[in-house]
Design an enzyme around this catalytic site. Structure first.
Site, short mmCIF file in Angstrom:
data_model
loop_
_atom_site.label_atom_id
_atom_site.label_comp_id
_atom_site.label_asym_id
_atom_site.label_seq_id
_atom_site.Cartn_x
_atom_site.Cartn_y
_atom_site.Cartn_z
N ASP A 66 2.35 -14.26 -11.32
CA ASP A 66 1.89 -14.81 -9.88
C ASP A 66 0.81 -15.85 -9.97
O ASP A 66 0.63 -15.97 -11.18
CB ASP A 66 1.58 -13.80 -8.87
N ASP A 135 -2.24 -0.36 -2.28
CA ASP A 135 -1.28 -0.32 -1.23
C ASP A 135 -0.01 -0.21 -1.74
O ASP A 135 0.91 -0.31 -1.08
CB ASP A 135 -1.38 -1.38 -0.17
N HIS A 137 1.30 -2.46 -3.85
CA HIS A 137 1.85 -3.71 -4.28
C HIS A 137 2.11 -3.92 -5.81
O HIS A 137 1.16 -3.50 -6.31
CB HIS A 137 1.42 -4.96 -3.65
N GLU A 142 3.56 -7.62 -1.16
CA GLU A 142 2.76 -6.76 -0.37
C GLU A 142 3.75 -5.82 0.49
O GLU A 142 5.14 -5.88 0.47
CB GLU A 142 1.92 -7.68 0.65
#
Length: 260
Positions: A66, A135, A137, A142
């Site tokens: 990314d 979370d 990801h 996400e």
């Protein structure tokens, strides 16, 4: 999915063993390179093996997971700068053989398409290094991400921006709102996934990753669908695993010839 629970330093060595074994049998292997905190100990170990044991990356290629959108090319937290600093500059990996999505492009969707085409042209990723967010990801997919997604533009959650503020002098507002990220479908196309997670803050995400239902709410759970995933976690990150004793037993009795 194979789960290995071990002390942090051992996790880096195990991941480095997998990279080293791949490069031994295929010197021109394609590596998927993650940034963030999770892989740093791995990159330290790879750099040590290059310097002390002759591990060579000279014919290898690399693709980043990314990149932030809008950070200038010379920004120290741009992910291309991070991977150059943490790995490329410390081994004999040709900088021109490492590519990342172009977060400075005027046409971001076109840049994403070009990145997918570049990965395909290289023959796909042989070994993809991954971390996991609190979370759930992976890369910057996400919660709510399509489980079949490809490289695209994503908006970061406030939780992720808060988590990443430590790389921007503690200022969450300095963390870009948008990123380019390999999609979950892109990641699943790699031949071997090696995910590292340490610390109690990752325990809930690791629990869902390994033992939860496959759900876009916890994007990493899609890795359960991959035929060759290695999850390397320390005791703190493994503290919510219900089958932890089984994973320890399976690792203890694993045939040596299997490798990771």
């Amino acid at each position: 999915m194979e789960v290995v629970i071990a002390p942090g330093p051992q996790l880096a060595r195990l991941a480095a063993d997998a990279v080293g074994a791949l490069l031994s049998r295929r010197p021109d292997a394609v590596l998927g390179l993650a940034t963030g905190s999770s892989p740093l100990a791995l990159y330290d170990e790879l750099a040590r093996r290059h310097a002390e044991e002759g591990l060579s990356f000279a014919r290898a290629r690399g693709f980043l997971l990314d990149e932030y959108v809008g950070l200038p090319a010379d920004h120290p937290e741009r992910y291309r700068a991070v991977i150059d600093r943490e790995l490329v500059s410390r081994v004999d990996l040709d900088p021109d053989a490492v590519q990342g999505p172009d977060g400075t492009a005027e046409d971001l969707p076109a840049a994403c398409r070009r990145y997918e085409e570049a990965i395909a042209a290289a023959g796909g990723v042989d070994l993809q290094v991954l971390g996991i967010g609190t979370d759930g990801h992976v890369a910057f997919n996400e919660p709510g991400s399509s489980l079949a997604s490809r490289t695209r533009v994503k908006t970061l959650t406030e939780q992720t921006r808060q988590d990443n503020a430590r790389f921007f002098d503690g200022d969450a507002e300095a963390v870009p709102q948008h990123v380019l990220t390999q999609g979950l479908g892109t990641i699943l196309a790699a031949r071997h996934l090696v995910l590292l997670a340490t610390g109690r803050a990752k325990a809930e995400a690791v629990h869902h990753l390994v033992e939860g239902a496959v759900s876009a709410l916890w994007p990493a759970t899609v890795l359960q669908m991959h035929p060759h995933v290695t999850v390397l976690v320390d005791e703190a990150a493994a503290s919510r695993l219900q089958l932890a004793d089984y994973y320890r037993d399976a690792w203890r009795h694993k045939p040596a010839w299997q490798g990771l």
